[in-house]
Write a protein that holds these residues in place. Structure first.
Motif, PDB file in Angstrom:
ATOM      1  N   ALA A 340       0.683  -1.227  -0.588  1.00  0.00           N
ATOM      2  CA  ALA A 340       0.140   0.220  -0.107  1.00  0.00           C
ATOM      3  C   ALA A 340       0.471   1.007  -0.014  1.00  0.00           C
ATOM      4  O   ALA A 340       0.502   2.289  -0.854  1.00  0.00           O
ATOM      5  N   ASN A 343       2.955   1.509  -3.212  1.00  0.00           N
ATOM      6  CA  ASN A 343       1.836   1.717  -4.391  1.00  0.00           C
ATOM      7  C   ASN A 343       2.273   0.793  -5.925  1.00  0.00           C
ATOM      8  O   ASN A 343       2.809   0.802  -6.973  1.00  0.00           O
ATOM      9  N   GLN A 356      -9.982  -5.513   1.683  1.00  0.00           N
ATOM     10  CA  GLN A 356      -8.680  -4.037   0.692  1.00  0.00           C
ATOM     11  C   GLN A 356      -9.815  -2.321   1.022  1.00  0.00           C
ATOM     12  O   GLN A 356     -10.871  -2.343   1.001  1.00  0.00           O
ATOM     13  N   PRO A 357      -8.824  -1.877   1.707  1.00  0.00           N
ATOM     14  CA  PRO A 357      -9.154  -0.733   2.023  1.00  0.00           C
ATOM     15  C   PRO A 357     -10.014   0.396   0.793  1.00  0.00           C
ATOM     16  O   PRO A 357      -9.757  -0.045  -0.370  1.00  0.00           O
ATOM     17  N   HIS A 358     -10.833   0.986   0.943  1.00  0.00           N
ATOM     18  CA  HIS A 358     -11.385   1.979   0.066  1.00  0.00           C
ATOM     19  C   HIS A 358     -10.074   2.657  -1.052  1.00  0.00           C
ATOM     20  O   HIS A 358     -10.252   2.890  -2.143  1.00  0.00           O
ATOM     21  N   GLN A 359      -9.187   3.437  -0.405  1.00  0.00           N
ATOM     22  CA  GLN A 359      -8.605   4.203  -0.905  1.00  0.00           C
ATOM     23  C   GLN A 359      -7.958   3.295  -1.858  1.00  0.00           C
ATOM     24  O   GLN A 359      -6.799   4.196  -2.474  1.00  0.00           O
ATOM     25  N   TYR A 360      -7.544   2.492  -1.197  1.00  0.00           N
ATOM     26  CA  TYR A 360      -6.404   0.784  -2.392  1.00  0.00           C
ATOM     27  C   TYR A 360      -6.975   0.099  -2.745  1.00  0.00           C
ATOM     28  O   TYR A 360      -7.371  -1.089  -2.730  1.00  0.00           O
ATOM     29  N   LYS A 361      -7.808   1.183  -4.606  1.00  0.00           N
ATOM     30  CA  LYS A 361      -8.857   0.109  -4.735  1.00  0.00           C
ATOM     31  C   LYS A 361      -7.866  -1.101  -5.803  1.00  0.00           C
ATOM     32  O   LYS A 361      -8.821  -2.290  -6.814  1.00  0.00           O
TER      33      LYS A 361
END
Length: 372
Positions: A340, A343, A356-361
């Motif tokens: 994460a 990137n 999976q967190p929303h900011q890491y699609k």
């Protein structure tokens, strides 16, 4: 893609990324040296971490080679079968390759568990035994002196390393690492501080390296052709007159010529007089020094705890892979968080995709168990 998440090969073994779970003793085997439920759950956690490979804890090739009475062993077939049953289960949930570090503690054997004091257990105690070494020099003043191995006993030791290597293959490990670091038996032969022999295993650098090289060769001959065997070294003793970085370079070059899959670079552990200033990356310069002189992969360790820190070591060309130990115990999902932050993408068990967190699609994708 960050280097940390690029594939790497150790001989024929391909890893999905360059995060290596380094060996960490758990002191949780039964008195026969057999794996317990602790190992089953611990290895299962490692298998779902996203790391490229896990090297399990130092595993003794002889009963007297255990650090403590609670160490894992591979000196008999029953131990191998117990490990195989765990690895068979793990392959049902993860394709991660598992490796084993084969070891003999030498004069640092016969101790209590760390959380019970780590003191040497006396020979006449139920959980103690006579230790052995290159010479009859104890690790600490006041300890029972080790028995200096005879030439015949050295040959038996080499044979036991080879037999343990065969069992490691049978048990289902994908790689074997020889433990020649941290002041244990092979390191005791390497260092002039602990090796005062006057035969072919002592004195000159060539003689002091002999046991390590003979163990390595015997293990290569015991495993299938192309099976990867790496070596972990202590690059220096941190004591004047002890094993040095220059000697580690010479040994690494010899191991490369013989077919080593990699060199895993640590330091210290041989002498109580060592003086080490702990700081982030404190052992990385040793890996960098060895890497300049070999063409096989080099693994760096030493208070590497942050993803950006690990990536910088690789980007600087100081190592080819990163070994994590305590950082993985503290954060069993370290590779996820590293992906994460850097990137990158990382393969995980499909059962976890929904977390999976929303900011890491696009952080996660499912691994394929059948691929291993």
């Amino acid at each position: 893609m960050p280097l940390l998440f690029k594939k790497i090969h150790f001989s024929k073994l391909e890893l999905d990324n360059r995060i290596i779970i380094a060996p960490m003793c758990q002191y949780s085997a039964n008195l026969e040296g057999e794996a317990s439920y602790w190992h089953e759950q611990q290895w299962g956690s490692y298998a779902l971490s996203g790391a490229g490979m896990c090297v399990i804890e130092a595993t003794a090739v002889q009963a007297q080679g255990r650090i403590s009475y609670a160490d894992l062993g591979l000196w008999n077939d029953q131990q191998a079968q117990g490990i195989k049953s765990i690895l068979d289960k793990i392959r049902q949930i993860s394709p991660m390759p598992f490796a084993v570090q084969l070891a003999h503690a030498g004069r640092k054997a016969s101790t209590e568990k760390p959380w019970l004091g780590r003191d040497q257990v006396p020979v006449d105690h139920a959980h103690g035994w006579q230790t052995v070494s290159a010479s009859d020099l104890p690790f600490e003043a006041g300890q029972q002196p080790p028995h200096a191995l005879s030439l015949d006993e050295i040959q038996c030791l080499i044979a036991d390393f080879a037999q343990a290597a065969k069992r490691a293959v049978t048990a289902g490990f994908s790689l074997i690492e020889i433990h020649a670091a941290h002041g244990y038996l092979i390191h005791q032969f390497l260092s002039p501080l602990s090796n005062q022999r006057d035969d072919q295993y002592g004195g000159s650098l060539e003689n002091r390296m002999r046991l390590c090289l003979e163990v390595f060769q015997a293990m290569l001959e015991a495993v299938p052709e192309g099976f990867p065997v790496g070596v972990r070294l202590s690059a220096q003793d941190w004591v004047e007159g002890g094993w040095s970085v220059e000697e580690s370079i010479s040994l690494s070059q010899q191991l490369e010529k013989m077919g080593a899959a990699y060199i895993h670079v640590s330091s210290g552990g041989l002498d109580v007089k060592q003086h080490i200033t702990l700081k982030p990356n404190y052992q990385v310069p040793f890996a960098a020094a060895i890497k300049k002189h070999v063409n096989i992969p080099v693994i760096a360790v030493g208070l590497i705890t942050e993803p950006e820190q690990a990536e910088q070591v690789l980007q600087a060309g100081e190592a080819d892979a990163i070994g994590l130990a305590r950082a993985m115990l503290y954060d069993p999902r370290w590779p996820w968080h590293a992906a994460a932050q850097l990137n990158a993408q990382i393969a995980i068990a499909p059962q976890y995709l929904r977390c999976q967190p929303h900011q890491y699609k696009t952080l996660f994708y499912p691994f394929n168990i059948a691929s291993n």
